[in-house]
Design a protein around this motif. Sequence first.
Motif, PDB file in Angstrom:
ATOM      1  N   TRP A 158       0.826  -1.395   0.100  1.00 17.57           N
ATOM      2  CA  TRP A 158      -0.123   0.024  -0.230  1.00 17.57           C
ATOM      3  C   TRP A 158       0.940   1.287   0.023  1.00 17.57           C
ATOM      4  N   VAL A 159       2.171   1.250   0.712  1.00 14.82           N
ATOM      5  CA  VAL A 159       2.882   2.550   0.701  1.00 14.82           C
ATOM      6  C   VAL A 159       3.169   2.697  -0.855  1.00 14.82           C
ATOM      7  N   GLU A 160       3.398   1.890  -1.808  1.00 18.36           N
ATOM      8  CA  GLU A 160       3.708   2.239  -3.008  1.00 18.36           C
ATOM      9  C   GLU A 160       2.185   2.571  -3.799  1.00 18.36           C
ATOM     10  N   LYS A 161       1.242   1.770  -3.737  1.00 20.71           N
ATOM     11  CA  LYS A 161      -0.075   2.097  -4.174  1.00 20.71           C
ATOM     12  C   LYS A 161      -0.717   3.294  -3.908  1.00 20.71           C
ATOM     13  N   TYR A 162      -0.413   3.775  -2.661  1.00 17.54           N
ATOM     14  CA  TYR A 162      -0.897   5.035  -2.254  1.00 17.54           C
ATOM     15  C   TYR A 162       0.160   6.300  -2.334  1.00 17.54           C
ATOM     16  N   ARG A 163       1.190   6.112  -2.873  1.00 19.30           N
ATOM     17  CA  ARG A 163       2.173   7.095  -3.013  1.00 19.30           C
ATOM     18  C   ARG A 163       1.723   8.351  -3.768  1.00 19.30           C
ATOM     19  N   PRO A 164       1.284   9.323  -3.236  1.00 24.48           N
ATOM     20  CA  PRO A 164       0.987  10.436  -3.786  1.00 24.48           C
ATOM     21  C   PRO A 164       1.731  11.045  -4.935  1.00 24.48           C
ATOM     22  N   ARG A 165       1.291  10.999  -6.232  1.00 20.89           N
ATOM     23  CA  ARG A 165       1.724  11.503  -7.188  1.00 20.89           C
ATOM     24  C   ARG A 165       1.906  12.884  -7.470  1.00 20.89           C
ATOM     25  N   ALA A 207       2.924   3.301   8.996  1.00 24.06           N
ATOM     26  CA  ALA A 207       1.541   3.370   9.734  1.00 24.06           C
ATOM     27  C   ALA A 207       0.726   2.742   8.310  1.00 24.06           C
ATOM     28  N   LEU A 208       1.160   2.717   7.296  1.00 27.22           N
ATOM     29  CA  LEU A 208       0.667   2.253   6.223  1.00 27.22           C
ATOM     30  C   LEU A 208       0.914   0.644   6.077  1.00 27.22           C
ATOM     31  N   ASN A 209       2.247   0.153   6.381  1.00 24.17           N
ATOM     32  CA  ASN A 209       2.607  -0.908   6.495  1.00 24.17           C
ATOM     33  C   ASN A 209       2.112  -1.861   7.461  1.00 24.17           C
ATOM     34  N   LYS A 238       0.217  18.320  -4.218  1.00 23.07           N
ATOM     35  CA  LYS A 238      -0.996  18.511  -3.294  1.00 23.07           C
ATOM     36  C   LYS A 238      -1.722  17.548  -2.740  1.00 23.07           C
ATOM     37  N   ASP A 239      -1.385  16.322  -2.736  1.00 22.55           N
ATOM     38  CA  ASP A 239      -1.742  14.894  -2.343  1.00 22.55           C
ATOM     39  C   ASP A 239      -0.765  14.864  -1.047  1.00 22.55           C
ATOM     40  N   VAL A 240       0.322  15.390  -0.979  1.00 23.73           N
ATOM     41  CA  VAL A 240       1.310  15.052   0.039  1.00 23.73           C
ATOM     42  C   VAL A 240       0.661  15.690   1.391  1.00 23.73           C
ATOM     43  N   LYS A 249       7.822  15.147  11.395  1.00 17.26           N
ATOM     44  CA  LYS A 249       6.933  13.994  11.681  1.00 17.26           C
ATOM     45  C   LYS A 249       5.600  14.343  11.384  1.00 17.26           C
ATOM     46  N   LEU A 250       4.603  13.423  11.088  1.00 19.20           N
ATOM     47  CA  LEU A 250       3.254  13.838  10.861  1.00 19.20           C
ATOM     48  C   LEU A 250       2.621  13.717  12.057  1.00 19.20           C
ATOM     49  N   SER A 251       1.435  14.550  12.303  1.00 20.80           N
ATOM     50  CA  SER A 251       0.735  14.594  13.597  1.00 20.80           C
ATOM     51  C   SER A 251      -0.279  13.290  13.425  1.00 20.80           C
ATOM     52  N   GLY A 273      14.529  15.067   6.863  1.00 16.43           N
ATOM     53  CA  GLY A 273      13.552  14.883   7.980  1.00 16.43           C
ATOM     54  C   GLY A 273      13.390  13.641   8.444  1.00 16.43           C
ATOM     55  N   PRO A 274      12.584  13.198   9.073  1.00 20.03           N
ATOM     56  CA  PRO A 274      12.602  11.874   9.586  1.00 20.03           C
ATOM     57  C   PRO A 274      12.004  10.860   8.488  1.00 20.03           C
ATOM     58  N   PRO A 275      11.978   9.522   8.597  1.00 21.55           N
ATOM     59  CA  PRO A 275      11.763   8.806   7.843  1.00 21.55           C
ATOM     60  C   PRO A 275      10.365   8.726   7.560  1.00 21.55           C
ATOM     61  N   GLY A 276       9.771   8.216   6.304  1.00 20.79           N
ATOM     62  CA  GLY A 276       8.498   8.028   5.854  1.00 20.79           C
ATOM     63  C   GLY A 276       7.687   9.345   6.163  1.00 20.79           C
ATOM     64  N   THR A 277       7.978  10.401   5.658  1.00 17.95           N
ATOM     65  CA  THR A 277       7.158  11.512   6.093  1.00 17.95           C
ATOM     66  C   THR A 277       6.894  12.144   4.566  1.00 17.95           C
ATOM     67  N   GLY A 278       7.453  11.533   3.440  1.00 12.31           N
ATOM     68  CA  GLY A 278       7.016  12.233   2.079  1.00 12.31           C
ATOM     69  C   GLY A 278       8.293  12.875   1.562  1.00 12.31           C
ATOM     70  N   LYS A 279       9.440  12.857   1.969  1.00 16.30           N
ATOM     71  CA  LYS A 279      10.724  13.487   1.058  1.00 16.30           C
ATOM     72  C   LYS A 279      10.614  13.062  -0.286  1.00 16.30           C
ATOM     73  N   THR A 280      10.988  11.639  -0.415  1.00 18.69           N
ATOM     74  CA  THR A 280      11.276  11.089  -1.803  1.00 18.69           C
ATOM     75  C   THR A 280       9.978  11.415  -2.826  1.00 18.69           C
ATOM     76  N   ASP A 337       5.266   8.191  11.335  1.00 24.40           N
ATOM     77  CA  ASP A 337       5.659   7.832  10.256  1.00 24.40           C
ATOM     78  C   ASP A 337       4.675   7.237   9.282  1.00 24.40           C
ATOM     79  N   MET A 338       4.385   8.004   8.063  1.00 21.09           N
ATOM     80  CA  MET A 338       3.361   7.303   7.325  1.00 21.09           C
ATOM     81  C   MET A 338       3.715   6.182   6.612  1.00 21.09           C
ATOM     82  N   ARG A 339       4.809   5.997   6.214  1.00 22.45           N
ATOM     83  CA  ARG A 339       4.987   4.493   5.656  1.00 22.45           C
ATOM     84  C   ARG A 339       4.984   3.553   6.631  1.00 22.45           C
TER      85      ARG A 339
HETATM   86  N1  LIG Z   1       3.134  13.210   3.681  1.00 16.69           N
HETATM   87  C1  LIG Z   1       2.739  11.951   3.051  1.00 16.69           C
HETATM   88  N2  LIG Z   1       1.642  12.152   2.504  1.00 16.69           N
HETATM   89  C2  LIG Z   1       1.172  10.825   1.983  1.00 16.69           C
HETATM   90  N3  LIG Z   1       1.852   9.644   1.893  1.00 16.69           N
HETATM   91  C3  LIG Z   1       3.001   9.722   2.306  1.00 16.69           C
HETATM   92  C4  LIG Z   1       3.805  10.884   3.056  1.00 16.69           C
HETATM   93  N4  LIG Z   1       4.830  10.304   3.471  1.00 16.69           N
HETATM   94  C5  LIG Z   1       4.863   9.185   3.279  1.00 16.69           C
HETATM   95  N5  LIG Z   1       4.025   8.352   2.879  1.00 16.69           N
HETATM   96  C6  LIG Z   1       3.728   7.258   2.394  1.00 16.69           C
HETATM   97  O1  LIG Z   1       5.056   6.587   2.861  1.00 16.69           O
HETATM   98  C7  LIG Z   1       5.652   6.144   1.604  1.00 16.69           C
HETATM   99  C8  LIG Z   1       7.188   6.415   1.918  1.00 16.69           C
HETATM  100  O2  LIG Z   1       7.274   7.745   1.649  1.00 16.69           O
HETATM  101  P1  LIG Z   1       8.709   8.693   1.242  1.00 16.69           P
HETATM  102  O3  LIG Z   1       9.274   7.567   0.468  1.00 16.69           O
HETATM  103  O4  LIG Z   1       8.161   9.699   0.689  1.00 16.69           O
HETATM  104  O5  LIG Z   1       9.367   8.595   2.679  1.00 16.69           O
HETATM  105  P2  LIG Z   1      10.629   9.466   2.911  1.00 16.69           P
HETATM  106  O6  LIG Z   1      10.405  10.802   3.897  1.00 16.69           O
HETATM  107  O7  LIG Z   1      11.350   9.764   1.608  1.00 16.69           O
HETATM  108  O8  LIG Z   1      11.480   8.547   4.083  1.00 16.69           O
HETATM  109  P3  LIG Z   1      12.918   7.998   4.160  1.00 16.69           P
HETATM  110  O9  LIG Z   1      13.342   9.082   4.719  1.00 16.69           O
HETATM  111  O10 LIG Z   1      12.946   6.620   4.744  1.00 16.69           O
HETATM  112  O11 LIG Z   1      13.403   7.848   2.635  1.00 16.69           O
HETATM  113  C9  LIG Z   1       5.007   6.754   0.340  1.00 16.69           C
HETATM  114  O12 LIG Z   1       5.000   5.833  -0.518  1.00 16.69           O
HETATM  115  C10 LIG Z   1       3.643   7.074   0.916  1.00 16.69           C
HETATM  116  O13 LIG Z   1       2.817   5.893   0.838  1.00 16.69           O
END
Ligand SMILES: Nc1ncnc2c1ncn2[C@@H]1O[C@H](COP(=O)(O)OP(=O)(O)OP(=O)(O)O)[C@@H](O)[C@H]1O
Length: 358
Positions: free
Chosen positions: A40-47, A234-236, A50-52, A194-196, A78-85, A230-232
């Motif tokens: 789901w982390v990939e399926k729901y990765r915002p494209r 949470a989804l995992n 505005k969806d981040v 980090k996300l709230s 920033g911290p892991p899983g918050t949407g940087k990539t 960490d959104m990643r």
């Molecule tokens: N801000 C966000 N809004 C929506 N989905 C998010 C967000 N952050 C993370 N995700 C979800 O988590 C997954 C991983 O996000 P991402 O790769 O952007 O994290 P990252 O900040 O680059 O983490 P890392 O530091 O570990 O590389 C995304 O595919 C998405 O599903």
Amino acid sequence: MDDVDMLDTTRTSIPASRSTQPAAKDKPADFANPSSRIPWVEKYRPRLLKDVVGNEDTVTRLAAFSKIGNVPNIIIAGPPGTGKTTSILALAHALLGDNFKEGVLELNASNDRGIEVVRTKIKTFAQKKLNLPEGRHKIIVLDEADAMTEGAQQALRRTMELYSSTTRFALACNDSEKIIEPIQSRCAVLRFTKLSDAQLLRRLLEVCDTEKVRYDDDGLNAIMFTAQGDMRQALNNLQSTVDGFGFVNSENVFKICDEPHPEHVSRMLDACIKGDIDEAYKILNYLWSLGYAAEDIIGIIFRVCKIHPMAEFLKLEYIKEIGLTHKKIVEGLGTLVQLTGLIARMCRIVQNKAQPTR
Ligand SMILES: Nc1ncnc2c1ncn2[C@@H]1O[C@H](COP(=O)(O)OP(=O)(O)OP(=O)(O)O)[C@@H](O)[C@H]1O
Ligand SMILES: [Mg+2]
């Protein structure tokens, strides 16, 4: 004190109408169905930017760059899983559209990160001639840039300047300290936090809706508790719980996440507050017997203590003691004796406070 449902105190309100889904899924995920195997982390990765979710200021800045077109070199830290990539890729898509494939070079920690890569891959790509729309640049994405060797970063300094008329760099990292000063000074540094819980919840509810996940409020609260912004994660955790049990409640979540259940820890703290070392030790010893490492146990004691509804003076004392014990554990003393010493001190703090001072 009665058993405290510790998750009560963190509860982010979950819309009642959505907390019980139709019983569309009574059994674990259907693995024969290919779409159920997509993480789901990939399926729901915002494209789109505005969806981040969350970090609005930073995302707005990125969106502004994408409109103007002239992006500076950027570092997102920033911290892991918050949407940087995700944000960097969304920005690159917004800037280059159909030219994304040939206009973007993406390097992450799975690639070699030494000086050779800068000399070969990065330089070759920077020199490549491309017909991009007016005002657009090629983009080199250096994900997990804090894993680059210092030599490679040094080699990047000159490359960044030499090709500045045609190429922009977008770096993502967890720790901006690991990026050498000269690179930082060539970039706009943007921070993600980090996300709230409310932000996590919003996304979790969307995913639960789409995937027809059955859950209860405690289950989603448990996911937020374990994810810690960490959104990643949470989804995992959500997907693993659904795959494993088909129903998201707190018990299933903690089984999947293999963390001590916060309810035990909450009861242990209650016992300490009552000065009941025997009861507190019983719970600690039970957690220990389950095989959790001292670092896991101290981590969850801290997280539960932070949100436990105890008196503030006590919480301050407890957190101080937890911090000191954590230090000892990190230094190598991860023993049951150290954790027992902690609960003993916690019991004593209450007793000392109860005695009138002269
Ligand atoms: N801000 C966000 N809004 C929506 N989905 C998010 C967000 N952050 C993370 N995700 C979800 O988590 C997954 C991983 O996000 P991402 O790769 O952007 O994290 P990252 O900040 O680059 O983490 P890392 O530091 O570990 O590389 C995304 O595919 C998405 O599903
Ligand atoms: Mg990343």
